[in-house]
Enzyme design. Structure first.
Site, short mmCIF file in Angstrom:
data_model
loop_
_atom_site.label_atom_id
_atom_site.label_comp_id
_atom_site.label_asym_id
_atom_site.label_seq_id
_atom_site.Cartn_x
_atom_site.Cartn_y
_atom_site.Cartn_z
N TYR A 140 51.18 44.25 43.37
CA TYR A 140 50.64 42.97 42.87
C TYR A 140 49.11 43.01 42.87
CZ TYR A 140 49.58 37.93 43.04
OH TYR A 140 49.06 36.66 42.83
N LYS A 144 46.32 42.90 39.77
CA LYS A 144 45.25 41.89 39.72
C LYS A 144 43.89 42.58 39.60
CE LYS A 144 47.77 38.27 39.67
NZ LYS A 144 47.86 37.53 38.40
N ILE A 170 48.44 29.52 48.23
CA ILE A 170 48.44 28.14 47.78
C ILE A 170 49.63 27.39 48.37
CG2 ILE A 170 48.63 26.62 45.78
CD1 ILE A 170 46.97 28.64 44.25
#
Ligand code: VAH
Length: 314
Positions: A140, A144, A170
Site C-alpha cells: 500500500y 502511495k 482516519i
C-alpha cells in the site's frame, strides 16, 4: 460536475455527503464497483464504475460532463499485504486512468489521497518532515509513494491540476472499519459500545498519527478549493491533527464508559504500524493553504461514542 470514485468507502462516502451539501446533489455523481453502501446509492446520483477500466470511467465522465474527479478507491495497508498484486493493480491502474483523462483534457481537476504509509522504517518517526527518506515497507505504501511521483510528473510535464494529501489514520463512525492498520482506532469505539471491551491487534504503546473524519473532509475540500498557485506541492502534502496510542484512546473511552476493558493481541499489523511515523509535521499545508485541525482526542471519543450509541440503540 464532480465524480467520486470509491464513494461507498470510509472517506468516499463522507466526501459524497459533504460535496453534495457544498455543490448541490445534482452536481455530484457518486460511483463505486458495487452497490455496497445504500446510504450513498439511494440518496443521490450513483453509477457503477470500475476504476480499473478506463472506458468505464470515461463513459461516466462524458455522460455527466464531469470536470473534477475525487479518486477514493484503493486497497488499504492490511488487505494489501494479503493480496499484493491486487493492491498494486487497483491502486495504480485507477490513478493512471484518471491522470490520463486529465492529460487528454476530458477533466480539469483531480484529488488523489496519499497516506502516512508512504513513510517507512528509515523515516524519522517524530514530527516527520514534508521532505524526508521514504522507504515504505508495505505494498500500500509503495503504491502511495509511486503514485505521488506520477502525480507530480503529470503536473509538471502536462499541467494536470492534481492535488493530494497524506492522510493519517482516519476515525469515523458512519462506515464499518475497513482493511486499514489504523482501523483499530475505529473498531475500538464500536466494541466499547457493543461489548464494553476490545482486544487490540496493536501493542498498548503503538503511537500513530490520527485524525477525525470531519477534519480530513475539511482538509480535502480546502485544498481542492484553494487557488492553483497556492498548492505548491504536487506530490502530496503531509497532513496532521493528533497522535495517540491504544492505551491513550482506551483511557479516553474509560472516562466515558468506566467499565470498558482493553486487552492486547498483536498480529501481522503490528509490523505495519511499527514502520510508520508516530507524529507528522504539516507546516507546509498550514502555510500554503491555511490548514488547521479542530478535533482532539477527547472530542473524537465523545462524538464517536455518542453517534455509535445512537447507531446501536444503546
Ligand atoms: C490504513 N487507514 O491503515 C489506512 C491509512 C495511514 C493509514 O492509510 O491502511
Amino acid at each position: 460536475k464532480i465524480l467520486i470514485i470509491g464513494a461507498c468507502g470510509q472517506i468516499g462516502s463522507e466526501l459524497t455527503f459533504k460535496l453534495r451539501a457544498v455543490y448541490g446533489d445534482e452536481n455530484v455523481i457518486a460511483s463505486d464497483i458495487s452497490y455496497s453502501n445504500l446510504d450513498i446509492v439511494n440518496t443521490g446520483l450513483f453509477e457503477i464504475v470500475d476504476a480499473q477500466d478506463y472506458v468505464s470511467v470515461k463513459v461516466c465522465v462524458e455522460k455527466y460532463n464531469i470536470n473534477t474527479i475525487y479518486l477514493m478507491a484503493a486497497m488499504l495497508s492490511a488487505t494489501g499485504e494479503k493480496y499484493p498484486m491486487k493492491a498494486w493493480d487497483l491502486n495504480m491502474n485507477s490513478l493512471f486512468h484518471v491522470l490520463n483523462l486529465a492529460k487528454a483534457k476530458f477533466i480539469k481537476k483531480i484529488f488523489w489521497p496519499s497516506s502516512i504509509a508512504v513513510f517507512g522504517p528509515t523515516t524519522p518517526t517524530e514530527n516527520t518532515p514534508q521532505y524526508t527518506t521514504m522507504e515504505p515497507s508495505t505494498v500500500y505504501g509503495i503504491t502511495k509513494q509511486v503514485g505521488e511521483r506520477w502525480c507530480e510528473y503529470y503536473n509538471q510535464k502536462y499541467g494536470v491540476d492534481v492535488r493530494s494529501l497524506r492522510y493519517p489514520g482516519i476515525i469515523s463512525w458512519k462506515t464499518q472499519p475497513g482493511g486499514g492498520t489504523t482501523d483499530y482506532a475505529v473498531d475500538i469505539y464500536h466494541k466499547a459500545i457493543t461489548d464494553k471491551k476490545y482486544d487490540c491487534f496493536l501493542t498498548e504503546n503503538t503511537k500513530l498519527p490520527m485524525m477525525f473524519m470531519d477534519d480530513a473532509i475539511k482538509a480535502t475540500v480546502d485544498i481542492m478549493s484553494a487557488a492553483a498557485d497556492v498548492v505548491k506541492i504536487r506530490s502530496s502534502y503531509n497532513l496532521s491533527a493528533i497522535s495517540f496510542t491504544p492505551k491513550e484512546v482506551a483511557q479516553s473511552i474509560k472516562r466515558q464508559i468506566p467499565e470498558f476493558e482493553i486487552s492486547y493481541t498483536p498480529d501481522y499489523r503490528q509490523a505495519i504500524a511499527d514502520s510508520w511515523p508516530k507524529s507528522i509535521n504539516d507546516d507546509s499545508a498550514r502555510q500554503d493553504w491555511n490548514w488547521k485541525h479542530t478535533f482532539n482526542l477527547e472530542d473524537i471519543t465523545k462524538e464517536m461514542l455518542f453517534q455509535l450509541g445512537k447507531k446501536y440503540g444503546i
